[in-house]
Design an enzyme around this catalytic site. Sequence first.
Site, PDB file in Angstrom:
ATOM      1  N   TRP A   1       2.483  -9.560   7.958  1.00  0.00           N
ATOM      2  CA  TRP A   1       2.303  -8.172   7.507  1.00  0.00           C
ATOM      3  C   TRP A   1       2.266  -7.284   8.756  1.00  0.00           C
ATOM      4  CZ3 TRP A   1      -2.862  -5.497   7.013  1.00  0.00           C
ATOM      5  CH2 TRP A   1      -2.747  -4.278   6.344  1.00  0.00           C
TER       6      TRP A   1
ATOM      7  N   LYS B   1      -4.378  -4.739  -4.785  1.00  0.00           N
ATOM      8  CA  LYS B   1      -3.326  -5.256  -5.672  1.00  0.00           C
ATOM      9  C   LYS B   1      -3.914  -5.838  -6.947  1.00  0.00           C
ATOM     10  CE  LYS B   1      -1.228  -4.933  -1.716  1.00  0.00           C
ATOM     11  NZ  LYS B   1      -0.072  -4.322  -1.156  1.00  0.00           N
TER      12      LYS B   1
ATOM     13  N   ASP C   1      -6.906 -13.516   5.643  1.00  0.00           N
ATOM     14  CA  ASP C   1      -6.539 -12.236   5.053  1.00  0.00           C
ATOM     15  C   ASP C   1      -6.229 -12.522   3.583  1.00  0.00           C
ATOM     16  OD1 ASP C   1      -5.476  -9.862   4.269  1.00  0.00           O
ATOM     17  OD2 ASP C   1      -3.940  -9.755   5.831  1.00  0.00           O
TER      18      ASP C   1
END
Length: 401
Positions: A131, A249, A213
């Site tokens: 990311w 999300k 993460d």
Amino acid sequence: RFAEVQQGAPIEVFAVSKAFSDSTHQKKVNLSVGAYRTDEGKPWVLPVVRKVEVELAADTSLNHEYLPILGFDAFSTAAAKMLLGASHPVIAEGKVTAVQTLSGTGGLRIAADFLGHVLKYNTVYYSTPTWGNHRLIFLQAGFSEICQYRYWDAESRGLDINGMIEDLSKAPENSVIILHACAHNPTGVDPTQDQWKRIADVVEERKLFPLFDSAYQGFASGDLDSDAWAVRYFASRGFEMMSSQSFSKNFGLYNERIGNLVVVVKDPSCITATRSQLTLLVRGSYSNPPCHGARIVSRVLSDPVLFEEWKGCIKTMSGRIIEMRKGLRERLEKLGTPGTWDHITAQIGMFSFTGLSAKQSKYLGEKYHIFLLSSGRINMCGITTGNIDYVAEAINDAVCN
Ligand code: PLP
């Protein structure tokens, strides 16, 4: 002074989204930004979130007082249980503490600040690719050595586990290693359980510090437990570790900036001092976090009926993505698009690392107004039953061209 300011590099994902917004093409498609879309191509407020928001709006006992510096405790505790599993031994043994953060990004930044300024780490490793924000977060937190480990094997379109293990085994002791808990962004490729065990072995051997993460728990497979397997496994191996959780999300709460930083220590007596240092870091950066998202998430996680409803929402989202993966692969295979396309269904989570080149990605934007990152990463949620044929035919053209 301002005359000396140099133009900063654009953030690709926002630049591509802007190109999409600016396009007036009737069939334009946004496959760039990582946000869920319905089959109508619209953002989705989860019905369970809407329900709780209505309840909160009617509750006149609530106010807008500051939260404590480390946030809403009931939220952090419930979120940590969601990640580790309520019955995980590290929780029973009092080795876990958690603090509310400004979403996943804020959790990573507070983790980076703590690891750098308090624990004095200066080397971090992230996967190639990863990311886009990992590098920037650690750079701005003052890490002097920002290194990469191999992850994606372009040839097999899968995990380069041997390259990863080799790179980690060469990492200097006391390096921080960022691991994606599930649904690796951008590749959609996760290690198997056996591969995670090998990774844990080398992390232990090299005395690396695991920082997970976790931005997609539940979103990847539709199942909260299997998406947290790696984090739980590492915790059960006795590592000291941190995990940054995002609720962007899986709750669709992108702009509420709701996240949690979960810290697992070996000795419970370290927790008070650890929290005091986290308190100073947060105080000096944003003082205290916002409340709305924390109220919503803690309410849903602590009420069995709402919790079931939320799990249904997660299944709806992950199920739609899986359907679009199947549909895209089928169409490309039917069109005879050169190459293999099974990786589209093998990858999990929101993204597919298509294997399209930067040139092909650009071609899709210019000719078809289909916008994706130059790495070939697409957000599967941008595909709908209404545009899937258009997207497949355009990809076919880009690959054949
Ligand atoms: N980590 C990964 C891998 C992500 O993909 C994202 C969002 O796209 C985040 C962290 C952070 O998201 P947020 O700060 O919106 O919670």
